[in-house]
Design an enzyme around this catalytic site. Structure first.
Site, PDB file in Angstrom:
ATOM      1  N   HIS A 131      25.007   7.561 -12.290  1.00  0.00           N
ATOM      2  CA  HIS A 131      24.158   8.049 -11.191  1.00  0.00           C
ATOM      3  C   HIS A 131      24.596   7.453  -9.858  1.00  0.00           C
ATOM      4  CE1 HIS A 131      20.680   8.649 -14.318  1.00  0.00           C
ATOM      5  NE2 HIS A 131      21.720   9.436 -14.542  1.00  0.00           N
ATOM      6  N   HIS A 187      20.998  17.940 -13.615  1.00  0.00           N
ATOM      7  CA  HIS A 187      21.269  16.526 -13.868  1.00  0.00           C
ATOM      8  C   HIS A 187      22.559  16.352 -14.658  1.00  0.00           C
ATOM      9  CE1 HIS A 187      20.482  12.272 -14.146  1.00  0.00           C
ATOM     10  NE2 HIS A 187      20.943  12.350 -15.387  1.00  0.00           N
ATOM     11  N   ASP A 219      25.536  13.900 -13.579  1.00  0.00           N
ATOM     12  CA  ASP A 219      26.236  12.966 -14.466  1.00  0.00           C
ATOM     13  C   ASP A 219      27.742  13.206 -14.439  1.00  0.00           C
ATOM     14  OD1 ASP A 219      24.073  11.502 -15.373  1.00  0.00           O
ATOM     15  OD2 ASP A 219      23.856  12.614 -17.247  1.00  0.00           O
ATOM     16  N   HIS A 270      28.978  12.315 -21.509  1.00  0.00           N
ATOM     17  CA  HIS A 270      29.790  11.234 -20.952  1.00  0.00           C
ATOM     18  C   HIS A 270      31.117  11.062 -21.701  1.00  0.00           C
ATOM     19  CE1 HIS A 270      26.448  10.228 -18.414  1.00  0.00           C
ATOM     20  NE2 HIS A 270      25.662  10.011 -19.453  1.00  0.00           N
TER      21      HIS A 270
END
Length: 320
Positions: A92, A251, A255, A278
């Site tokens: 973030h 979001h 990310d 991720h």
């Protein structure tokens, strides 16, 4: 002598030089997993030093460069480890840094994780805007994607394609009554203004059953509806609801922007992803950097020739 460059107010002109912050600034937040207070400091950095993390709670700790090759754990966040020192949940903050076009910054943190704040990038954006920006005496470097690179694991995939600008496209696939099927795809044509207005305030989200399981293992102790969208079997539990109809997928783009900035430069390319996270984002960056035929490093003489808009920030306010 350390050379930081000549400072100019960012509101006065748009530049294609590197930038750092004008003054040091600090904030205290809560660690997502520890639930404990975490002190965070931002400091100016010299040209060509990039984004560097440092643990203020460890005497003589080894600085940790923001590099995709130092990501050793992608379970629910991106976590950097170097010289035995760890800094976690960096995505973030890195998204805010990328969104504002900051090239050089020292981040000192008093724990093994960046504070979660409100679960979005907006508080970090506000803090960096408060610190102000300094134009430095060196050209801003971009990484231009010149060959399509795709990574895939099961039905999930992510890719970067050649593109004269920076565009992010993301699709999620949640079969859940609280996550509208009509709002599971989003696109962002990157610019500073688009990032601040359309992306920076999109919050992280989690399922109540997963949060309860993590807490049994002493994780997510700092998680709450103050810093995440929480979903049970059928509903969003936050009284205020969503900030955007498609906040979930926004979001995921937030990310991804942070994860991609671990490539070391602002990207010129088109990012497309389906159910990526991720781990896959990091794999994509590593795959690109593994072959110099995939990219080239470029600079621009002025903001007119640069295909990315780093707009003046005066007149833009950020809540959080």
């Amino acid at each position: 002598m350390i050379h930081y460059g000549n400072c100019n107010k960012i509101c006065e002109k748009t530049v294609m030089n590197q930038r750092t912050i004008k003054t040091a600034i600090a904030v205290t937040g809560t660690g997502l997993h520890s639930g404990q207070p975490v002190d965070l400091e931002f400091h100016p950095q010299p040209i060509d030093t990039g984004i560097v993390f440092e643990r203020s709670d460890i005497t003589g700790s080894t600085p940790i460069p923001a590099s995709a090759f130092l990501v050793q754990d992608t379970m629910m966040s991106s976590n950097l480890v170097f010289g035995g020192t760890r800094v976690g949940t960096v995505e973030h903050l890195l998204s805010a840094i990328a969104g504002l076009g900051v090239d050089n910054l020292l981040i000192r943190v008093s724990a093994s994780e960046i504070p979660i704040m409100d679960g979005s990038a907006a508080p970090f954006v506000g803090l960096l805007l408060q610190a102000g920006f300094c134009e430095q005496d060196a050209s801003k470097k971009f990484i231009r994607i010149v060959r399509t690179v795709r990574v895939k694991v099961d039905d999930k995939w992510a890719e970067l394609r050649p593109y004269n600008g920076f565009e992010l496209n993301f699709e999620i696939d949640f079969d859940h009554p609280a996550i509208d099927k009509n709002f599971q795809h989003a696109q962002l044509q990157f610019s500073t203004q688009n990032f601040i207005e359309r992306l920076s305030s999109a919050r992280t989200f989690g399922f109540l059953r997963d949060i309860e399981a993590m807490r049994q293992n002493n994780l997510a102790l700092g998680g709450s509806m103050d810093n995440a969208i929480v979903i049970d079997e059928s509903n969003i539990l936050n009284e205020e609801g969503l900030r955007f109809n498609d906040e979930f997928v926004r979001h995921k783009i937030l990310d991804a922007l942070g994860d991609l900035y671990l490539i070391g430069y602002p990207i010129l390319g088109r990012f497309n992803a389906y159910k990526s996270g991720h781990a896959l984002n990091n794999l994509l960056v590593r795959e690109i950097l593994s072959d110099h035929n995939n990219f080239e490093i470029v600079t621009f003489d002025d903001n007119v020739t640069c295909p990315i808009e780093y707009l003046p920030l005066n007149g833009i306010t950020v809540e959080g």
